[in-house]
Design an enzyme around this catalytic site. Structure first.
Site, PDB file in Angstrom:
ATOM      1  N   HIS A 128       0.833  -1.198   0.000  1.00 20.20           N
ATOM      2  CA  HIS A 128       0.000   0.000   0.000  1.00 20.20           C
ATOM      3  C   HIS A 128       0.868   1.247   0.000  1.00 20.20           C
ATOM      4  O   HIS A 128       2.002   1.232   0.495  1.00 20.20           O
ATOM      5  CB  HIS A 128      -0.934  -0.014   1.219  1.00 20.20           C
ATOM      6  CG  HIS A 128      -1.934  -1.123   1.149  1.00 20.20           C
ATOM      7  ND1 HIS A 128      -3.130  -0.992   0.509  1.00 20.20           N
ATOM      8  CD2 HIS A 128      -1.884  -2.396   1.596  1.00 20.20           C
ATOM      9  CE1 HIS A 128      -3.790  -2.132   0.576  1.00 20.20           C
ATOM     10  NE2 HIS A 128      -3.046  -3.005   1.236  1.00 20.20           N
TER      11      HIS A 128
ATOM     12  N   LYS B  68      19.022 -12.270   5.468  1.00 18.26           N
ATOM     13  CA  LYS B  68      20.403 -11.902   5.164  1.00 18.26           C
ATOM     14  C   LYS B  68      21.164 -13.160   4.744  1.00 18.26           C
ATOM     15  O   LYS B  68      20.810 -14.266   5.127  1.00 18.26           O
ATOM     16  CB  LYS B  68      21.074 -11.291   6.385  1.00 18.26           C
ATOM     17  CG  LYS B  68      20.441  -9.979   6.817  1.00 18.26           C
ATOM     18  CD  LYS B  68      21.320  -9.253   7.801  1.00 18.26           C
ATOM     19  CE  LYS B  68      20.744  -7.976   8.331  1.00 18.26           C
ATOM     20  NZ  LYS B  68      19.959  -7.160   7.504  1.00 18.26           N
TER      21      LYS B  68
END
Length: 156
Positions: free
Chosen positions: A81, A148
């Site tokens: 959004h 990561k």
């Protein structure tokens, strides 16, 4: 051929959806656009498996390669959004979409969330519970929130 859709799975088919052979959807998956008026492409190549209770949002394009495995409770969100107007609630400010591409041989562990605009490289493993916010290189193991690099996969 040999597509399996198990109990409780809801799939609302849109335009330009293509599934290969031997694709399986486990129980209680949800596959459709989570935003009214938006319909992306869904392409799932041969021998890929979608785990129990997985949500695939097809507001934008979602492309899943060959022999991809999504563990249970994964969420692929191809939309977000626009929340830059303080006069509106964060989710009422409009919609933006971004494609998700999961390349051949990738494996997402249980509970992985993938956000819009992300590519997950070939043969990459994403650890359970990770949140993928950026594209991931091929032949690596990633984990965490946000995901990561944990290590590169070395082949003998």
């Amino acid at each position: 051929n040999n597509c399996l859709i198990e109990e409780g799975t809801r799939i609302y088919i849109g335009n330009n959806w293509v599934w290969g052979d031997d694709v399986s959807f486990s129980t209680f998956c949800q596959v459709f656009s989570r935003e009214g008026g938006y319909t992306g492409r869904l392409m799932i190549d041969d021998d890929s498996h979608i785990g129990d209770h997985t949500i695939i949002d097809v507001a934008g394009d979602v492309i899943i390669g060959k022999k991809v495995a999504l563990g249970p409770n994964c969420v692929l969100y191809s939309h977000d959004h626009i929340y830059d107007n303080p006069a509106k609630a964060a989710w009422e400010g409009g919609v933006t979409t971004g494609p998700i591409h999961i390349e051949d041989g990738a494996w997402l562990g249980s509970g992985v969330t993938v956000l819009p605009g992300v590519t997950i490289g070939k043969n990459t493993v994403v650890a359970a519970g990770s949140v993928v916010t950026k594209s991931l290189d091929a032949n690596c193991i990633y984990g965490g929130v946000p995901a990561k690099l944990l290590k590169q996969i070395t082949y003998k």
